[in-house]
Design a protein around this motif. Structure first.
Motif, PDB file in Angstrom:
ATOM      1  N   PHE A 144       0.862  -1.173   0.000  1.00  0.00           N
ATOM      2  CA  PHE A 144       0.000   0.000   0.000  1.00  0.00           C
ATOM      3  C   PHE A 144       0.905   1.230   0.000  1.00  0.00           C
ATOM      4  CE2 PHE A 144      -2.735   3.312   1.676  1.00  0.00           C
ATOM      5  CZ  PHE A 144      -3.917   3.086   0.976  1.00  0.00           C
ATOM      6  N   ILE A 145       0.774   2.047  -1.028  1.00  0.00           N
ATOM      7  CA  ILE A 145       1.600   3.243  -1.189  1.00  0.00           C
ATOM      8  C   ILE A 145       0.913   4.423  -0.509  1.00  0.00           C
ATOM      9  CG2 ILE A 145       2.630   4.839  -2.856  1.00  0.00           C
ATOM     10  CD1 ILE A 145       3.816   1.999  -2.956  1.00  0.00           C
ATOM     11  N   MET A 146       1.676   5.187   0.251  1.00  0.00           N
ATOM     12  CA  MET A 146       1.206   6.444   0.822  1.00  0.00           C
ATOM     13  C   MET A 146       2.124   7.528   0.229  1.00  0.00           C
ATOM     14  SD  MET A 146       1.330   7.901   4.706  1.00  0.00           S
ATOM     15  CE  MET A 146       0.257   6.669   5.388  1.00  0.00           C
ATOM     16  N   ALA A 147       1.522   8.474  -0.444  1.00  0.00           N
ATOM     17  CA  ALA A 147       2.321   9.523  -1.079  1.00  0.00           C
ATOM     18  C   ALA A 147       1.906  10.886  -0.552  1.00  0.00           C
ATOM     19  CB  ALA A 147       2.156   9.467  -2.594  1.00  0.00           C
ATOM     20  N   ILE A 148       2.874  11.779  -0.521  1.00  0.00           N
ATOM     21  CA  ILE A 148       2.654  13.150  -0.070  1.00  0.00           C
ATOM     22  C   ILE A 148       3.099  14.086  -1.188  1.00  0.00           C
ATOM     23  CG2 ILE A 148       3.231  14.911   1.651  1.00  0.00           C
ATOM     24  CD1 ILE A 148       1.829  12.537   2.934  1.00  0.00           C
ATOM     25  N   ALA A 149       2.257  15.053  -1.502  1.00  0.00           N
ATOM     26  CA  ALA A 149       2.587  16.092  -2.479  1.00  0.00           C
ATOM     27  C   ALA A 149       2.810  17.390  -1.716  1.00  0.00           C
ATOM     28  CB  ALA A 149       1.450  16.260  -3.478  1.00  0.00           C
ATOM     29  N   VAL A 160       6.089  18.638  -5.668  1.00  0.00           N
ATOM     30  CA  VAL A 160       7.039  17.536  -5.514  1.00  0.00           C
ATOM     31  C   VAL A 160       6.324  16.386  -4.813  1.00  0.00           C
ATOM     32  CG1 VAL A 160       9.240  16.835  -4.494  1.00  0.00           C
ATOM     33  CG2 VAL A 160       8.963  19.169  -5.343  1.00  0.00           C
ATOM     34  N   TYR A 161       6.566  15.157  -5.277  1.00  0.00           N
ATOM     35  CA  TYR A 161       5.890  13.973  -4.751  1.00  0.00           C
ATOM     36  C   TYR A 161       6.898  13.024  -4.116  1.00  0.00           C
ATOM     37  CZ  TYR A 161       2.437  15.856  -7.926  1.00  0.00           C
ATOM     38  OH  TYR A 161       1.579  16.712  -8.561  1.00  0.00           O
ATOM     39  N   THR A 162       6.572  12.535  -2.923  1.00  0.00           N
ATOM     40  CA  THR A 162       7.380  11.499  -2.283  1.00  0.00           C
ATOM     41  C   THR A 162       6.461  10.328  -1.962  1.00  0.00           C
ATOM     42  OG1 THR A 162       7.112  12.608  -0.155  1.00  0.00           O
ATOM     43  CG2 THR A 162       9.160  13.020  -1.334  1.00  0.00           C
ATOM     44  N   TYR A 163       7.019   9.132  -2.027  1.00  0.00           N
ATOM     45  CA  TYR A 163       6.241   7.904  -1.906  1.00  0.00           C
ATOM     46  C   TYR A 163       6.774   7.046  -0.762  1.00  0.00           C
ATOM     47  CZ  TYR A 163       4.858   9.432  -6.526  1.00  0.00           C
ATOM     48  OH  TYR A 163       4.398  10.182  -7.573  1.00  0.00           O
ATOM     49  N   TYR A 164       5.851   6.491   0.018  1.00  0.00           N
ATOM     50  CA  TYR A 164       6.202   5.664   1.166  1.00  0.00           C
ATOM     51  C   TYR A 164       5.338   4.417   1.167  1.00  0.00           C
ATOM     52  CZ  TYR A 164       8.135  10.065   2.871  1.00  0.00           C
ATOM     53  OH  TYR A 164       8.846  11.221   2.983  1.00  0.00           O
ATOM     54  N   ARG A 165       5.721   3.477   2.010  1.00  0.00           N
ATOM     55  CA  ARG A 165       4.878   2.330   2.319  1.00  0.00           C
ATOM     56  C   ARG A 165       5.054   2.057   3.798  1.00  0.00           C
ATOM     57  NH1 ARG A 165       7.775  -2.905   2.476  1.00  0.00           N
ATOM     58  NH2 ARG A 165       9.958  -2.335   2.366  1.00  0.00           N
ATOM     59  N   LEU A 166       4.060   1.398   4.374  1.00  0.00           N
ATOM     60  CA  LEU A 166       4.163   0.993   5.772  1.00  0.00           C
ATOM     61  C   LEU A 166       4.743  -0.412   5.819  1.00  0.00           C
ATOM     62  CD1 LEU A 166       0.787   2.164   7.300  1.00  0.00           C
ATOM     63  CD2 LEU A 166       3.047   3.092   7.739  1.00  0.00           C
ATOM     64  N   LEU A 175       7.541   3.704   8.570  1.00  0.00           N
ATOM     65  CA  LEU A 175       7.451   4.215   7.212  1.00  0.00           C
ATOM     66  C   LEU A 175       8.752   3.923   6.492  1.00  0.00           C
ATOM     67  CD1 LEU A 175       5.871   7.751   7.470  1.00  0.00           C
ATOM     68  CD2 LEU A 175       4.976   5.786   6.246  1.00  0.00           C
ATOM     69  N   ASP A 176       8.637   3.469   5.265  1.00  0.00           N
ATOM     70  CA  ASP A 176       9.797   3.174   4.452  1.00  0.00           C
ATOM     71  C   ASP A 176       9.614   3.908   3.132  1.00  0.00           C
ATOM     72  OD1 ASP A 176      12.164   1.944   3.656  1.00  0.00           O
ATOM     73  OD2 ASP A 176      11.139   0.136   2.948  1.00  0.00           O
ATOM     74  N   ARG A 177      10.589   4.706   2.759  1.00  0.00           N
ATOM     75  CA  ARG A 177      10.486   5.432   1.496  1.00  0.00           C
ATOM     76  C   ARG A 177      10.611   4.450   0.342  1.00  0.00           C
ATOM     77  NH1 ARG A 177      12.804  11.310   0.521  1.00  0.00           N
ATOM     78  NH2 ARG A 177      11.896  11.616  -1.528  1.00  0.00           N
ATOM     79  N   VAL A 178       9.751   4.584  -0.635  1.00  0.00           N
ATOM     80  CA  VAL A 178       9.726   3.669  -1.781  1.00  0.00           C
ATOM     81  C   VAL A 178      10.899   3.980  -2.689  1.00  0.00           C
ATOM     82  CG1 VAL A 178       8.404   2.967  -3.804  1.00  0.00           C
ATOM     83  CG2 VAL A 178       7.244   3.355  -1.645  1.00  0.00           C
TER      84      VAL A 178
END
Length: 185
Positions: A144-149, A160-166, A175-178
């Protein structure tokens, strides 16, 4: 929550066109935007891979989002039902599932206190996803991707977009950065 090694993700170019963009008005009002990622995931010899094929915005539909003082509250039950309705109405989408979410933090680093950073999900962001896992709306055995803009820190009007997963480690989620470079639009 996906415990198998997760390696990569990709966003189809057509889907990337629907990522939320932070407008000058959003920076002024601090209004957050929210989208759902639809896509597929696969397990390869190298690990898990997520492919985002669609980005759905339900923000203008009643009953899906509620603006809070510091966050957007999402009615994930309604989102999940709406996605199922879309899949039933459009046979070309039946293979897609909810693989993540993206929301905006229309803030610059200097607007935040306690050394918080706008590109890092808040405790409330993570808790909301964990709550949906507990309810069964998000499958704990799938990526499951959690992204923040966020607004570009050089204030050039880009997002700017960053992507994470739990990731579950023991009894805790971290949280782990994708493994994907941030995207700028």
């Amino acid at each position: 929550p996906y415990t198998t090694l997760f390696r990569s993700m990709e966003i189809d170019p057509e889907a990337a066109e629907y990522l939320p963009v932070i407008s000058p008005e959003d920076l002024e009002t601090k209004r957050e935007r929210y989208r759902i990622f639809l896509g597929t995931w696969s397990l390869t010899v190298e690990g898990g891979h997520v492919r985002i094929e669609g980005v759905c915005d339900f923000s203008d539909e009643p009953g899906f989002l509620r603006e809070g003082e510091e966050e957007v509250a999402v009615n994930f039950d309604a989102v999940k039902k709406r996605v199922e309705d879309i899949k039933q109405a459009n046979k070309e989408y039946t293979h897609l599932e909810i693989v993540g979410e993206i929301h905006t933090h229309p803030l610059f680093k200097e607007e935040m206190s306690d050394n918080l950073r706008p590109w890092i999900p808040s405790t409330g962001d993570v808790d909301a996803i964990l709550e949906e896992i507990k309810k069964g709306n998000i499958k704990a055995d799938r990526p499951f991707i959690m992204a923040i803009a966020v607004p570009s820190p050089n204030r050039d009007g880009k997002t700017v977009y960053t992507y994470y997963r739990l990731v579950k480690r023991g009894k805790k989620y971290i949280l782990d950065r994708v493994d994907r470079k941030s995207t700028r639009l």
